[in-house]
Design an enzyme around this catalytic site. Structure first.
Site, PDB file in Angstrom:
ATOM      1  N   ARG A  51       0.801  -1.228   0.000  1.00  0.00           N
ATOM      2  CA  ARG A  51       0.000   0.000   0.000  1.00  0.00           C
ATOM      3  C   ARG A  51       0.831   1.275   0.000  1.00  0.00           C
ATOM      4  NH1 ARG A  51      -3.923  -1.368   4.981  1.00  0.00           N
ATOM      5  NH2 ARG A  51      -1.906  -2.067   5.755  1.00  0.00           N
ATOM      6  N   ASP A  93      -4.064  -1.582  -3.197  1.00  0.00           N
ATOM      7  CA  ASP A  93      -4.890  -2.005  -2.080  1.00  0.00           C
ATOM      8  C   ASP A  93      -5.405  -3.403  -2.384  1.00  0.00           C
ATOM      9  OD1 ASP A  93      -7.122  -2.493  -0.341  1.00  0.00           O
ATOM     10  OD2 ASP A  93      -7.253  -0.339   0.042  1.00  0.00           O
ATOM     11  N   LEU A  94      -5.295  -4.324  -1.416  1.00  0.00           N
ATOM     12  CA  LEU A  94      -5.704  -5.706  -1.648  1.00  0.00           C
ATOM     13  C   LEU A  94      -7.184  -5.815  -2.001  1.00  0.00           C
ATOM     14  CD1 LEU A  94      -3.825  -7.550   1.267  1.00  0.00           C
ATOM     15  CD2 LEU A  94      -3.152  -7.436  -1.135  1.00  0.00           C
ATOM     16  N   LYS A 152       0.077 -20.863   6.141  1.00  0.00           N
ATOM     17  CA  LYS A 152      -0.852 -21.341   7.158  1.00  0.00           C
ATOM     18  C   LYS A 152      -1.223 -20.167   8.071  1.00  0.00           C
ATOM     19  CE  LYS A 152       2.070 -21.363  10.866  1.00  0.00           C
ATOM     20  NZ  LYS A 152       1.846 -20.721  12.159  1.00  0.00           N
ATOM     21  N   HIS A 182       6.711 -24.183   6.361  1.00  0.00           N
ATOM     22  CA  HIS A 182       8.166 -24.065   6.281  1.00  0.00           C
ATOM     23  C   HIS A 182       8.894 -25.170   7.041  1.00  0.00           C
ATOM     24  CE1 HIS A 182       7.564 -21.811  10.087  1.00  0.00           C
ATOM     25  NE2 HIS A 182       8.766 -22.246  10.395  1.00  0.00           N
ATOM     26  N   LYS A 186      12.786 -27.798   6.148  1.00  0.00           N
ATOM     27  CA  LYS A 186      14.000 -27.872   6.967  1.00  0.00           C
ATOM     28  C   LYS A 186      14.788 -29.140   6.636  1.00  0.00           C
ATOM     29  CE  LYS A 186      12.279 -25.025  10.756  1.00  0.00           C
ATOM     30  NZ  LYS A 186      13.276 -23.952  10.551  1.00  0.00           N
ATOM     31  N   GLU A 220       9.166 -22.443  21.775  1.00  0.00           N
ATOM     32  CA  GLU A 220       9.635 -21.104  21.420  1.00  0.00           C
ATOM     33  C   GLU A 220       9.864 -20.300  22.696  1.00  0.00           C
ATOM     34  OE1 GLU A 220       7.627 -19.583  17.514  1.00  0.00           O
ATOM     35  OE2 GLU A 220       6.069 -20.500  18.745  1.00  0.00           O
ATOM     36  N   ASP A 239      -2.343 -22.434  15.499  1.00  0.00           N
ATOM     37  CA  ASP A 239      -1.141 -21.805  14.954  1.00  0.00           C
ATOM     38  C   ASP A 239      -0.021 -22.800  14.708  1.00  0.00           C
ATOM     39  OD1 ASP A 239       0.405 -19.438  14.224  1.00  0.00           O
ATOM     40  OD2 ASP A 239       1.550 -19.821  16.052  1.00  0.00           O
ATOM     41  N   HIS A 244       2.160 -27.551  11.693  1.00  0.00           N
ATOM     42  CA  HIS A 244       3.568 -27.941  11.806  1.00  0.00           C
ATOM     43  C   HIS A 244       3.740 -29.299  12.474  1.00  0.00           C
ATOM     44  CE1 HIS A 244       4.544 -24.111  10.292  1.00  0.00           C
ATOM     45  NE2 HIS A 244       4.655 -23.440  11.406  1.00  0.00           N
TER      46      HIS A 244
END
Length: 493
Positions: A51, A93-94, A152, A182, A186, A220, A239, A244
């Protein structure tokens, strides 16, 4: 790996959300490293869509500024300037169809370009607008060639995942859709296939006859990093665990595919997900634990609790930690519990797959100092260090029958080698049209089916959530998932 299709190399790579965190921290550095490795074709141009009211030169100056922090010493080099010269900037703009028409006008004609990649580095809530607007100006055509990459989470539950998939399939063929996870890019995860299927020493042991249980941990140390607008609606189950961790489970548990082709790999992973024993509504508490981090200390610094984070809803019961137990009812894994665990503000940043072997059937050393021997483990470290280790017992030198635990380290990196970032691998696969490390929709759907009973139960129970201090390994309640007293969480290599 190849999916057996003749994939044409795209000549344009469009990044929606080019000034966002994902593009800045992951996509741009990964694309630069592909440039430095001479893996990008000379004809590939990249369009940054965002934007901000910039022109091409202002965008390129922005790149030099942000990548100077990410890639030390690169700005100003011939390789970096060649990379920057690939970029053009498109303000838009999306939600504005005219912005997409302006984008279409900057793309080469179809007869001069084999295909275009559209990377949606944006919020999941914005996927629908982009897909509709690409179709409105004809950028989803020719069907079967242009590619769309989505991050995701793929939906918020099984119903919304199906709606998103229906939307995608209205405008794109399945072969055009790259659902990116992702973790699958790895090195350790890819090397797990080699570790299992290229070694006759390992594969015969990889079953219920020898394995006591499997643990998959993604911990994490960071908090929600100013992502409360997304995270407070999602939580750790959506999440991390649904995507994952479930993907890691399928790679650990899958049967050897007939070939290293995309559909053959996807078929075996779906078989695993379909074999997971459904969790009855009354059994959710026995199979899953959730919790939320409270105030604590990490690396000597005091950190706030989740409810003190910026923009988190007052008295939010969103889980920042989830642990769950699953059983795979097939010939290989029947009766072996798979324990999955993920959380934020944990003691250390680590991702690990740990397989514990059964105890030896004979207590041969019961009248010696070795009355009780710890079982063997296979440890697959995904981050921060990528390695594969096996623990075995050997006798210590001396007169007594004492042992020491030795680790056989099968790390695949030599001292002078550098591992690839997962996004570098996956972006190259997108460009080359290889879908092996991406998710097919039935994988997504079955993963949602597995966790759906947990999700529905927690949605109803909105009054209380246990907490754990930041800097710990999570709540003590997670220990109640274990099937036997001698099972404990493996936190360290």
């Amino acid at each position: 790996m190849s999916d057996g299709r003749e994939a044409s190399l795209p000549c344009t790579f469009v990044i929606f959300g080019a000034t966002g965190n994902l593009a800045t921290n992951k996509l741009l550095p990964a694309l630069y490293h592909l440039e430095a490795a001479a893996r990008l074709s000379e004809s590939l141009s990249i369009i940054a869509f965002s934007r901000r009211p910039w022109n091409d030169d202002e965008w390129r100056n922005h790149m030099r500024e942000v990548l100077a922090e990410k890639i030390k010493g690169a700005p100003g080099t011939p390789v970096f300037e060649r990379f920057v010269a690939r970029f053009r900037y498109q303000q838009g703009d999306l939600n504005d169809v005219a912005s997409y028409q302006a984008l279409a006008d900057r793309l080469p004609p179809a007869e001069a370009c084999s295909s275009t990649v559209f990377y949606l580095a944006i919020k999941p809530s914005e996927f629908g607008a982009v897909i509709h607007n690409l179709e409105a100006v004809g950028l989803n055509k020719p069907r079967g060639l242009n590619r769309v990459v989505i991050e995701k989470p793929f939906g918020e539950d099984i119903e919304s995942a199906r709606m998103l998939n229906q939307l995608l399939h209205e405008h794109f063929d399945e072969e055009q859709v790259f659902r990116i996870d992702h973790f699958l890019g790895k090195e350790t995860v890819q090397n797990l296939l080699v570790f299992r299927f290229a070694n006759t020493l390992i594969e015969p042991l990889w079953n219920r006859n020898f394995i006591d249980h499997v643990q998959i941990t993604v911990a994490e140390s960071i908090g929600i990093e100013k992502r409360a607008d997304y995270y407070d609606r999602a939580g750790a189950l959506r999440d991390m665990l649904q995507n994952h961790l479930m993907q890691l489970l399928t790679v650990v548990a899958m049967e050897p595919p007939p070939a290293l082709e995309a559909d053959a790999l996807h078929d075996e992973k779906v078989k695993v997900l379909r074999s997971i024993r459904p969790i009855a509504k009354r059994a959710v508490h026995a199979h899953a634990v959730r919790a939320q981090y409270a105030r604590g200390m990490i690396d000597g610094a005091n950190v706030p609790g989740y409810q003190q984070e910026e923009k988190v809803e007052p008295n939010s019961i969103t889980e920042t930690f989830v642990a769950a137990k699953f059983y795979i009812d097939n010939w290989r894994w029947r009766g072996v519990p798979f324990y999955l665990r993920t959380g934020k503000r944990m003691q250390r940043q680590t991702s690990m797959i740990a397989l514990r072997f059964r105890h030896p059937p004979q207590q041969l050393f019961r009248e010696t100092p070795l009355e009780s021997i710890d079982p063997n483990w296979i440890l697959l470290s995904i981050q921060p260090d990528e390695s594969m280790r096996m623990e075995i017992h050997v006798k210590q030198p001396g007169l007594d029958m004492d042992t020491r635990l030795m680790q056989m380290n099968a790390s695949f990196l030599k001292t002078d080698e550098q591992t690839l970032d997962a996004y570098e691998t996956l972006l190259l696969d997108v460009i080359e049209g290889d879908r092996s490390l991406f998710l097919r929709f039935d994988e997504v759907e079955w993963a949602w089916r597995v966790v759906d009973p947990i999700l529905k139960n927690w949605t109803v129970e909105r009054e209380y959530i246990p907490t754990y201090p930041a800097g710990s390994w999570g709540p003590a309640e997670a220990n109640r998932l274990f099937d036997s007293d001698d099972q404990t969480w493996r936190n360290e290599l």
